[in-house]
Every structure is written in C-alpha cells, then in structure tokens.
Design a protein around this motif. Structure first.
Motif, PDB file in Angstrom:
ATOM      1  N   ALA A 184      49.316 -16.888 147.647  1.00  9.47           N
ATOM      2  CA  ALA A 184      47.981 -15.712 147.498  1.00  9.47           C
ATOM      3  C   ALA A 184      46.843 -16.961 149.239  1.00  9.47           C
TER       4      ALA A 184
ATOM      5  N   ASN B 143      56.024 -12.660 140.708  1.00 10.99           N
ATOM      6  CA  ASN B 143      54.949 -12.961 142.237  1.00 10.99           C
ATOM      7  C   ASN B 143      55.608 -12.723 143.780  1.00 10.99           C
TER       8      ASN B 143
ATOM      9  N   LEU C 194      48.595 -16.545 132.804  1.00 11.23           N
ATOM     10  CA  LEU C 194      48.031 -15.720 133.522  1.00 11.23           C
ATOM     11  C   LEU C 194      46.425 -17.529 133.885  1.00 11.23           C
TER      12      LEU C 194
ATOM     13  N   GLY D 229      51.277 -14.714 139.515  1.00 17.03           N
ATOM     14  CA  GLY D 229      49.934 -14.970 140.045  1.00 17.03           C
ATOM     15  C   GLY D 229      49.911 -16.716 139.390  1.00 17.03           C
ATOM     16  N   SER D 230      48.999 -17.479 139.282  1.00 17.12           N
ATOM     17  CA  SER D 230      48.585 -18.283 137.899  1.00 17.12           C
ATOM     18  C   SER D 230      49.696 -19.502 139.123  1.00 17.12           C
TER      19      SER D 230
ATOM     20  N   THR E  46      43.663 -15.913 138.285  1.00 16.72           N
ATOM     21  CA  THR E  46      44.258 -14.379 138.272  1.00 16.72           C
ATOM     22  C   THR E  46      43.880 -13.629 136.599  1.00 16.72           C
TER      23      THR E  46
ATOM     24  N   PHE F  50      40.327 -11.502 145.669  1.00 15.05           N
ATOM     25  CA  PHE F  50      41.601 -12.584 144.330  1.00 15.05           C
ATOM     26  C   PHE F  50      43.461 -12.943 145.446  1.00 15.05           C
TER      27      PHE F  50
END
Length: 191
Positions: free
Chosen positions: A17, A8, A51, A129-130, A55, A24
C-alpha cells in the motif's frame, strides 16, 4: 483443517500500500480484470475474510455501493455480492461498529482467534490487505498460501508487506504473467 490464504497486490519493491490513507493506499494499483479472474479461479473456495480496520473501511467504502447500483458492471456487482456473503472478521482496536452484512469486529489476541477459526468447519479463509495482520500470522506460521499480484511499479515508499517478519520459505505453485505487466505468484508455505 481450513487453510488461510493471503492475497495482496505488491509493488516490485515489496510495498502492499502507499502512504496515502485517503485513497486506502491504492495509488499505484494497476487493475486488470484478467488478473482478477485468474486470482479468483486459483484461490479456491473461501467463506471467511479476515481484515484489519483500515482495510475493512476501504472495502466497505468500495464494495457496498455496488450492491444497490443498477448501473454497476456485472462483474463488480458479483464480487460485491460474494464479499457480502462471506463472514468478515475484522480485527480492530478502534472500529466499534460495521454497516456491512456478516461483519464481526474483534479485538484481542489475533493468533488465538485465528487458530480457532482454522479449526472450525467451513471453507478456506482469506486475508486481504491488512499488513499488520499478515505480518502477525506469517510470523506465527499460520498462512498456508500466498497469492501475490506483483504490479509493474517501483513505489519507492509505502507500507512493506513483510515488515518485522522472520525469514521463512515458500514453494511456488504457479506463476502467470499478464499483458498489463501484472504477474500473479501463488506460493505455499514450505513445511
């Protein structure tokens, strides 16, 4: 047993994020091809990608167009092809279908599904991500390695990577700084 590796980008203040889902959550990312290359080399070989739904939608939106674009830069097209070949396991309560090859949507007990994945034959598993998936797997002690691309930005607000996770220790494998100001930190879970 297969390893789970998390990758990440994070801001200096720990967000993975922004709050802007329209982009996104990537408002403040500082992309650097040297960083991408270094992370790819240090991450090892992986054949499965885990994911979350948000994401996944961002990845599908970003990477699939490169597959058929004759003008796409070679490096981005290669990454898109590599991601397409990987088995993509998407955990989502809302996503019902996927338009990207090798994608499987699951709903239910994340930790037990991932525990079974770790026991299957194959290469290592990547989580990108996630945030909620990272948090659940980190809390269960199931992520073996953490690759963090620290971006030289104080975001001020956003989605924290390790929200509601009990403290755990990591051992540094490698740290690399780049001209862009990005720093790649590679850790393994302290056992």
């Amino acid at each position: 047993m297969r390893k789970i590796k998390m990758l990440n980008r994070v801001s200096i203040d720990g967000y993975f994020a922004s709050l802007n889902d329209a982009n996104f959550g990537m408002d403040w990312f500082l992309h650097d091809t040297e960083v991408d290359k270094a992370v790819h080399e240090s991450g090892g070989r992986m054949d499965t990608l885990i994911l979350g739904g948000i994401t996944y939608r961002g990845f599908e939106h970003s990477w699939v167009p490169f597959l058929n674009d004759p003008n796409a830069p070679a490096q981005l097209k290669a990454i898109a092809e590599e991601l397409t070949q990987m088995k993509k396991i998407v955990f989502s309560k809302h996503l019902k279908e996927a338009n990207w090859a090798n994608t499987y949507i699951l709903d239910g007990d994340l930790v037990n599904h991932v525990r079974r994945l770790k026991e299957e034959a194959g290469m290592d598993i990547l989580v990108m991500g996630s945030g909620s998936i990272v948090q659940q797997l980190a809390e269960a002690g199931m992520i073996d390695e953490y690759l963090l691309i620290v971006t030289p930005v104080v975001a001020g607000e956003g989605k924290p990577l390790f929200k509601q996770v009990t403290q755990f220790g990591l051992s540094l494998i490698e740290a690399k700084a780049f001209q862009s100001g990005n720093v790649v930190l590679h850790y393994e879970l302290k056992k």
